[in-house]
Scaffold this motif. Structure first.
Motif, mmCIF file in Angstrom:
data_model
loop_
_atom_site.group_PDB
_atom_site.id
_atom_site.type_symbol
_atom_site.label_atom_id
_atom_site.label_comp_id
_atom_site.label_asym_id
_atom_site.label_seq_id
_atom_site.Cartn_x
_atom_site.Cartn_y
_atom_site.Cartn_z
ATOM 1 N N ALA A 147 -4.105 3.264 5.305
ATOM 2 C CA ALA A 147 -3.507 2.910 4.028
ATOM 3 C C ALA A 147 -3.374 1.398 3.887
ATOM 4 N N LYS A 148 -2.976 0.747 4.960
ATOM 5 C CA LYS A 148 -2.784 -0.696 4.923
ATOM 6 C C LYS A 148 -4.137 -1.421 4.863
ATOM 7 N N ARG A 149 -5.112 -0.902 5.579
ATOM 8 C CA ARG A 149 -6.399 -1.568 5.654
ATOM 9 C C ARG A 149 -7.171 -1.487 4.351
ATOM 10 N N THR A 150 -7.018 -0.396 3.625
ATOM 11 C CA THR A 150 -7.814 -0.173 2.417
ATOM 12 C C THR A 150 -7.056 -0.483 1.146
ATOM 13 N N ALA A 151 -5.847 -1.031 1.251
ATOM 14 C CA ALA A 151 -5.053 -1.321 0.043
ATOM 15 C C ALA A 151 -5.709 -2.428 -0.776
ATOM 16 N N GLY A 195 -2.750 22.105 5.111
ATOM 17 C CA GLY A 195 -1.705 22.214 6.117
ATOM 18 C C GLY A 195 -0.719 21.074 5.989
ATOM 19 N N SER A 196 0.316 21.132 6.814
ATOM 20 C CA SER A 196 1.406 20.163 6.755
ATOM 21 C C SER A 196 1.746 19.699 8.166
ATOM 22 N N PRO A 197 1.960 18.386 8.346
ATOM 23 C CA PRO A 197 1.983 17.338 7.332
ATOM 24 C C PRO A 197 0.577 16.830 7.015
ATOM 25 N N SER A 198 0.403 16.397 5.773
ATOM 26 C CA SER A 198 -0.838 15.758 5.364
ATOM 27 C C SER A 198 -0.499 14.414 4.727
ATOM 28 N N PHE A 199 -1.341 13.433 4.989
ATOM 29 C CA PHE A 199 -1.132 12.085 4.477
ATOM 30 C C PHE A 199 -2.360 11.682 3.672
ATOM 31 N N VAL A 200 -2.126 11.173 2.466
ATOM 32 C CA VAL A 200 -3.237 10.801 1.597
ATOM 33 C C VAL A 200 -3.056 9.364 1.140
ATOM 34 N N THR A 201 -4.060 8.538 1.383
ATOM 35 C CA THR A 201 -4.010 7.138 0.971
ATOM 36 C C THR A 201 -4.301 7.017 -0.519
ATOM 37 N N ALA A 202 -4.068 5.814 -1.052
ATOM 38 C CA ALA A 202 -4.343 5.569 -2.471
ATOM 39 C C ALA A 202 -5.807 5.800 -2.806
ATOM 40 N N GLY A 203 -6.682 5.609 -1.827
ATOM 41 C CA GLY A 203 -8.108 5.830 -2.037
ATOM 42 C C GLY A 203 -8.538 7.273 -1.849
ATOM 43 N N GLY A 204 -7.591 8.160 -1.543
ATOM 44 C CA GLY A 204 -7.908 9.577 -1.408
ATOM 45 C C GLY A 204 -8.288 10.021 -0.016
ATOM 46 N N GLU A 205 -8.121 9.152 0.975
ATOM 47 C CA GLU A 205 -8.437 9.544 2.349
ATOM 48 C C GLU A 205 -7.347 10.471 2.878
ATOM 49 N N PRO A 229 0.840 -1.202 0.000
ATOM 50 C CA PRO A 229 0.000 0.000 0.000
ATOM 51 C C PRO A 229 0.873 1.250 0.000
ATOM 52 N N VAL A 230 0.368 2.298 -0.609
ATOM 53 C CA VAL A 230 1.135 3.534 -0.769
ATOM 54 C C VAL A 230 0.470 4.663 0.007
ATOM 55 N N LEU A 231 1.287 5.468 0.665
ATOM 56 C CA LEU A 231 0.797 6.652 1.369
ATOM 57 C C LEU A 231 1.585 7.862 0.889
#
Length: 219
Positions: free
Chosen positions: A215-219, A190-200, A13-15
């Motif tokens: 990220a891991k759960r929704t991969a 703002g920073s830091p921001s984290f975005v999952t592959a699904g756009g969360e 999974p990618v973040l």
């Protein structure tokens, strides 16, 4: 049907990790995210941006921590507590927020952003990002100074001259603009921001673990 033993393992999974080098809370987040992501089996994509244009669109001409003094005083005290808990040194930089355009461009060179069209590149880019935060907020150095950035590069075994030249190229300048515009399109504020592959979207150092888990759960 694939032959036994020929299966391709599932991709990790990618973040996406969006950050501005002047951001205080990004210091502990970027310093600690690497080992946490490795333990979680999550691939990181470091994506430096500039918050100035995003703040300007909201009618701000500087950090909200400067615009609202009480909020700023709280932030510095809170950051001191966070850093103490993590065993990280904290020294206020000489100017806040620092002018971080050059640092962001250098990071893009190291991350290979212009060459690989957004794929994560192995190399010194992520180590540079961590080192810039340590220099800015751990040592209180002025990371707007090209000489400071050159010193950081040299400490990583990277020849500063070609990198600083590349950071001034039209391609890297355009890439930083594009990344900042992309962040705005994703409603990053703002920073830091984290975005999952699904756009969360998750915002803040205190949402880092939740972002990795999501990220891991929704991969």
């Amino acid at each position: 049907m694939a032959e036994a033993g020929s299966e391709t393992p599932d991709a990790a999974p990618v973040l996406d990790v969006w950050f501005e080098f002047a951001s205080t809370y990004s210091y502990p987040a970027v310093v600690r995210i690497g080992p946490l992501a490795a333990a979680a089996g999550v691939e990181l994509r470091f994506r430096p941006l500039l918050l100035g244009p995003i703040f300007k669109a909201q009618g701000w001409d500087t950090s909200p921590f400067n615009l609202y003094p009480a909020k700023g005083r709280y932030m510095w005290r809170d950051l001191a507590r966070v850093c103490a808990d993590l065993g990280l040194p904290l020294t206020r930089p000489p100017v806040f927020p620092a002018h971080t355009m050059l640092a962001a461009r250098v990071a893009l060179v190291g991350l290979g952003a212009a060459a690989d069209q957004g794929k994560r590149a192995a190399g010194w880019g992520e180590a540079f990002c961590v080192a810039v935060y340590r220099a800015a907020f751990g040592e209180g150095r002025d990371v707007a100074d090209a000489a400071v950035l050159a010193d950081i590069l040299a400490s990583l075994g990277v020849d500063p001259g070609p990198v600083l030249t590349a950071a001034g190229s039209a391609a890297i300048k355009a890439k930083l603009r594009q990344e900042t515009e992309e962040a705005a399109r994703r409603d990053i504020f703002g920073s830091p921001s984290f975005v999952t592959a699904g756009g969360e979207l998750f915002w803040g150092n205190d949402r880092l673990e939740q972002a990795l888990a999501w990220a891991k759960r929704t991969a």
